[in-house]
Design a protein around this motif. Sequence first.
Motif, mmCIF file in Angstrom:
data_model
loop_
_atom_site.group_PDB
_atom_site.id
_atom_site.type_symbol
_atom_site.label_atom_id
_atom_site.label_comp_id
_atom_site.label_asym_id
_atom_site.label_seq_id
_atom_site.Cartn_x
_atom_site.Cartn_y
_atom_site.Cartn_z
ATOM 1 N N SER A 115 0.816 -1.220 0.000
ATOM 2 C CA SER A 115 0.000 0.000 0.000
ATOM 3 C C SER A 115 0.849 1.270 0.000
ATOM 4 O O SER A 115 0.303 2.374 0.041
ATOM 5 C CB SER A 115 -0.961 -0.001 1.191
ATOM 6 N N ARG A 116 2.171 1.093 -0.037
ATOM 7 C CA ARG A 116 3.109 2.223 -0.100
ATOM 8 C C ARG A 116 2.929 3.186 1.081
ATOM 9 O O ARG A 116 2.934 4.398 0.923
ATOM 10 C CB ARG A 116 2.963 2.991 -1.413
ATOM 11 N N ASN A 117 2.836 2.605 2.271
ATOM 12 C CA ASN A 117 2.626 3.391 3.473
ATOM 13 C C ASN A 117 3.862 3.271 4.386
ATOM 14 O O ASN A 117 3.964 2.330 5.170
ATOM 15 C CB ASN A 117 1.360 2.891 4.192
ATOM 16 N N PRO A 118 4.788 4.242 4.297
ATOM 17 C CA PRO A 118 6.020 4.136 5.066
ATOM 18 C C PRO A 118 5.815 4.150 6.579
ATOM 19 O O PRO A 118 6.504 3.443 7.315
ATOM 20 C CB PRO A 118 6.855 5.327 4.612
ATOM 21 N N LYS A 119 4.854 4.922 7.042
ATOM 22 C CA LYS A 119 4.589 4.998 8.494
ATOM 23 C C LYS A 119 4.100 3.651 9.008
ATOM 24 O O LYS A 119 4.557 3.163 10.049
ATOM 25 C CB LYS A 119 3.554 6.097 8.766
ATOM 26 N N LYS A 120 3.177 3.049 8.277
ATOM 27 C CA LYS A 120 2.647 1.742 8.672
ATOM 28 C C LYS A 120 3.741 0.676 8.611
ATOM 29 O O LYS A 120 3.840 -0.176 9.501
ATOM 30 C CB LYS A 120 1.474 1.363 7.767
ATOM 31 N N ALA A 121 4.577 0.729 7.582
ATOM 32 C CA ALA A 121 5.672 -0.247 7.458
ATOM 33 C C ALA A 121 6.620 -0.117 8.642
ATOM 34 O O ALA A 121 7.008 -1.115 9.259
ATOM 35 C CB ALA A 121 6.421 -0.041 6.142
ATOM 36 N N GLU A 122 6.984 1.108 8.973
ATOM 37 C CA GLU A 122 7.880 1.331 10.110
ATOM 38 C C GLU A 122 7.230 0.875 11.416
ATOM 39 O O GLU A 122 7.855 0.174 12.221
ATOM 40 C CB GLU A 122 8.274 2.797 10.210
ATOM 41 N N ASP A 123 5.982 1.260 11.607
ATOM 42 C CA ASP A 123 5.289 0.891 12.851
ATOM 43 C C ASP A 123 5.191 -0.618 13.019
ATOM 44 O O ASP A 123 5.433 -1.139 14.108
ATOM 45 C CB ASP A 123 3.884 1.505 12.890
ATOM 46 N N TRP A 124 4.827 -1.329 11.946
ATOM 47 C CA TRP A 124 4.691 -2.785 12.055
ATOM 48 C C TRP A 124 6.034 -3.470 12.230
ATOM 49 O O TRP A 124 6.150 -4.457 12.975
ATOM 50 C CB TRP A 124 3.906 -3.366 10.884
ATOM 51 N N ALA A 125 7.070 -2.957 11.578
ATOM 52 C CA ALA A 125 8.406 -3.537 11.767
ATOM 53 C C ALA A 125 8.843 -3.358 13.218
ATOM 54 O O ALA A 125 9.381 -4.282 13.842
ATOM 55 C CB ALA A 125 9.408 -2.898 10.811
ATOM 56 N N ARG A 126 8.575 -2.185 13.770
ATOM 57 C CA ARG A 126 8.945 -1.936 15.173
ATOM 58 C C ARG A 126 8.127 -2.812 16.119
ATOM 59 O O ARG A 126 8.673 -3.379 17.072
ATOM 60 C CB ARG A 126 8.778 -0.459 15.507
#
Length: 146
Positions: A115-126
């Motif tokens: 979905s090209r969502n950097p905030k969501k990607a970062e949050d889920w990785a964390r």
Amino acid sequence: TPKEVIDTYDVREVLEGLAAGKAVDNVTAEDISYLKKLMDDMHRCIETNDDEGLERIHMLFHERLYSLSGNKKLYQILMDLRECIKAYTHVGYSFPGRKLEAAKEHAEILEALISRNPKKAEDWARKHIERSKEAYIKELQKSKEY
């Protein structure tokens, strides 16, 4: 020591979050297909209790994320932690339910990439690393090593 493990998880949480957020800008359709295949393989390993395969696939998923960050220094730092990550993953996956929970977290990271969502990607990785740390600590507490 348990303190060293926790310190490593704390560093990983920040660095892997950064890598996942940056990966959004670089991920291709080919990368997404590869990561989806890894997710399928991950579920197969969970279903067949193939822990060795699961740990290998887990590392491949994370290594692709590191690479997709486009940041060579970040990639190298995370790759330098690879042996620690493998050992900690093995212990954390011993905690009941953690394997399936981790697979769901990987799926959320993948969805954020799609979905090209950097905030969501970062949050889920964390979140993934934080929850992995929690599982590791719980497993240590069970064995009275913590």
